[in-house]
Design a protein around this motif. Structure first.
Motif, PDB file in Angstrom:
ATOM      1  N   HIS A 193      47.240  49.883  44.588  1.00  0.00           N
ATOM      2  CA  HIS A 193      47.933  48.638  44.947  1.00  0.00           C
ATOM      3  C   HIS A 193      47.078  47.400  44.663  1.00  0.00           C
ATOM      4  O   HIS A 193      47.533  46.277  44.862  1.00  0.00           O
ATOM      5  CB  HIS A 193      48.353  48.665  46.421  1.00  0.00           C
ATOM      6  CG  HIS A 193      47.201  48.636  47.390  1.00  0.00           C
ATOM      7  ND1 HIS A 193      46.438  49.749  47.662  1.00  0.00           N
ATOM      8  CD2 HIS A 193      46.688  47.633  48.144  1.00  0.00           C
ATOM      9  CE1 HIS A 193      45.504  49.430  48.543  1.00  0.00           C
ATOM     10  NE2 HIS A 193      45.636  48.151  48.859  1.00  0.00           N
ATOM     11  N   ILE A 194      45.850  47.591  44.191  1.00  0.00           N
ATOM     12  CA  ILE A 194      44.966  46.480  43.858  1.00  0.00           C
ATOM     13  C   ILE A 194      44.893  46.321  42.348  1.00  0.00           C
ATOM     14  O   ILE A 194      44.701  47.293  41.621  1.00  0.00           O
ATOM     15  CB  ILE A 194      43.548  46.711  44.422  1.00  0.00           C
ATOM     16  CG1 ILE A 194      43.598  46.946  45.923  1.00  0.00           C
ATOM     17  CG2 ILE A 194      42.639  45.534  44.079  1.00  0.00           C
ATOM     18  CD1 ILE A 194      44.207  45.808  46.707  1.00  0.00           C
ATOM     19  N   SER A 245      47.006  35.875  47.424  1.00  0.00           N
ATOM     20  CA  SER A 245      46.970  37.232  46.872  1.00  0.00           C
ATOM     21  C   SER A 245      45.559  37.760  46.656  1.00  0.00           C
ATOM     22  O   SER A 245      45.366  38.959  46.452  1.00  0.00           O
ATOM     23  CB  SER A 245      47.705  37.264  45.528  1.00  0.00           C
ATOM     24  OG  SER A 245      46.938  36.611  44.514  1.00  0.00           O
ATOM     25  N   THR A 253      40.093  46.870  51.200  1.00  0.00           N
ATOM     26  CA  THR A 253      41.399  47.059  50.563  1.00  0.00           C
ATOM     27  C   THR A 253      42.210  48.196  51.182  1.00  0.00           C
ATOM     28  O   THR A 253      43.346  48.428  50.767  1.00  0.00           O
ATOM     29  CB  THR A 253      41.232  47.351  49.057  1.00  0.00           C
ATOM     30  OG1 THR A 253      40.402  48.510  48.881  1.00  0.00           O
ATOM     31  CG2 THR A 253      40.585  46.178  48.338  1.00  0.00           C
ATOM     32  N   LYS A 258      46.365  41.321  45.150  1.00  0.00           N
ATOM     33  CA  LYS A 258      47.466  42.189  45.547  1.00  0.00           C
ATOM     34  C   LYS A 258      48.584  42.076  44.514  1.00  0.00           C
ATOM     35  O   LYS A 258      49.009  40.983  44.159  1.00  0.00           O
ATOM     36  CB  LYS A 258      47.979  41.796  46.933  1.00  0.00           C
ATOM     37  CG  LYS A 258      46.915  41.840  48.016  1.00  0.00           C
ATOM     38  CD  LYS A 258      47.438  41.229  49.308  1.00  0.00           C
ATOM     39  CE  LYS A 258      46.338  41.089  50.335  1.00  0.00           C
ATOM     40  NZ  LYS A 258      46.799  40.391  51.552  1.00  0.00           N
TER      41      LYS A 258
END
Length: 271
Positions: free
Chosen positions: A48-49, A95, A245, A76
């Protein structure tokens, strides 16, 4: 297993960094070394990173105003971004999780540039709404420096930091002794600097590290931790990113401040 793997990757990064050394232009030496770190992160961080290159903006940012360009930005994926072309983007501050400046050989001049860029990034204002969160949420954007080479002792790197802070009129207050308050007190500039195969220095507000409450009580002015070590540097860097994260939060962008200058002509209504 994880430490052995990361130590091997640290050795590998040093080895492959020698390939672009044959180039005749500084840009052609630095760009591949940035790519080597980016590749390592893409292979090891959660899905997701995302990782990009460019600048960071907030709702008050204006067109054609000079901004810092960061070598790598961790952000993000579920937030918008502006694409300028050529792989360069502008990332909304909401983000951004971390920035990484990559240096072939770390110098005091490089550190000053990185500290100033980190200060600017952390001065940006986030506009989000949140319903819940769990896990460690960094109190601000995390700003790291990674170097392939540098001074033989990390005490040299450490001594640069307060000197540069004084030059830039950056005041760093005493950190709270209470663990919960300490990890929610943001660094004013960089959070850590790593010189591969040589060591690290980091701001002592992180949820994992090498200090403890007893040491902090004995030395209430403690702010930085440093070590000369030829292994474990990439592992520690990876663990800091992983910790930052792996949280879960219900947070989303409040886009209205970005649209404060958006106006249209005469409004008409229909039935």
């Amino acid at each position: 297993m994880i430490k052995s793997h990361m130590d091997a990757r640290e050795d590998a990064l040093i080895a492959i960094s020698k390939i672009p050394a044959n180039s005749g232009h500084p840009l052609h030496k630095g760009t591949p070394r940035e790519a080597f770190i980016k590749e390592f992160l893409e292979q090891h961080l959660p899905e997701h990173i995302a990782i990009g290159t460019g600048e960071i903006i907030d709702a008050d940012s204006k067109p054609n105003v000079q901004r810092n360009q960061f070598d790598l930005i961790l952000y993000k994926k579920n937030y918008p971004k502006l694409d300028f072309g050529g792989g360069i983007k502008a990332f909304l501050v909401e983000s951004v999780i971390a920035t990484i400046e990559i240096k072939s050989t770390l110098t005091e001049k490089d550190m000053k540039q990185s500290i100033n860029a980190a200060k600017n990034a952390k001065s940006l204002t986030k506009n989000t709404s949140r319903s819940f969160s769990t896990g460690y949420i960094p109190p601000s954007i995390l700003c790291f420096v990674i170097a392939y080479n540098g001074p033989s002792n990390m005490s040299t790197v450490y001594k640069w930091i307060p000197k540069i802070h004084n030059e830039l009129n950056i005041k760093v207050d005493r950190l709270p002794l209470e663990e919960e308050k300490r990890i929610q007190t943001a660094s004013k500039t960089i959070d850590a600097a790593f010189v591969l195969k040589k060591g690290f220095v980091y701001f002592d507000n992180l949820p994992i590290g090498f200090s403890n409450q007893t040491q902090r009580v004995k030395n209430p002015d403690l702010k930085w931790i440093l070590s000369d070590t030829n292994n474990g540097n990439l592992l520690f860097f990876f663990l800091l990113l992983q910790q930052s994260t792996s949280n879960i939060e219900g947070e989303w962008l409040n886009a209205l401040p970005y649209l404060r200058n958006f106006k249209v002509g005469k409004i008409q209504f229909g039935t």
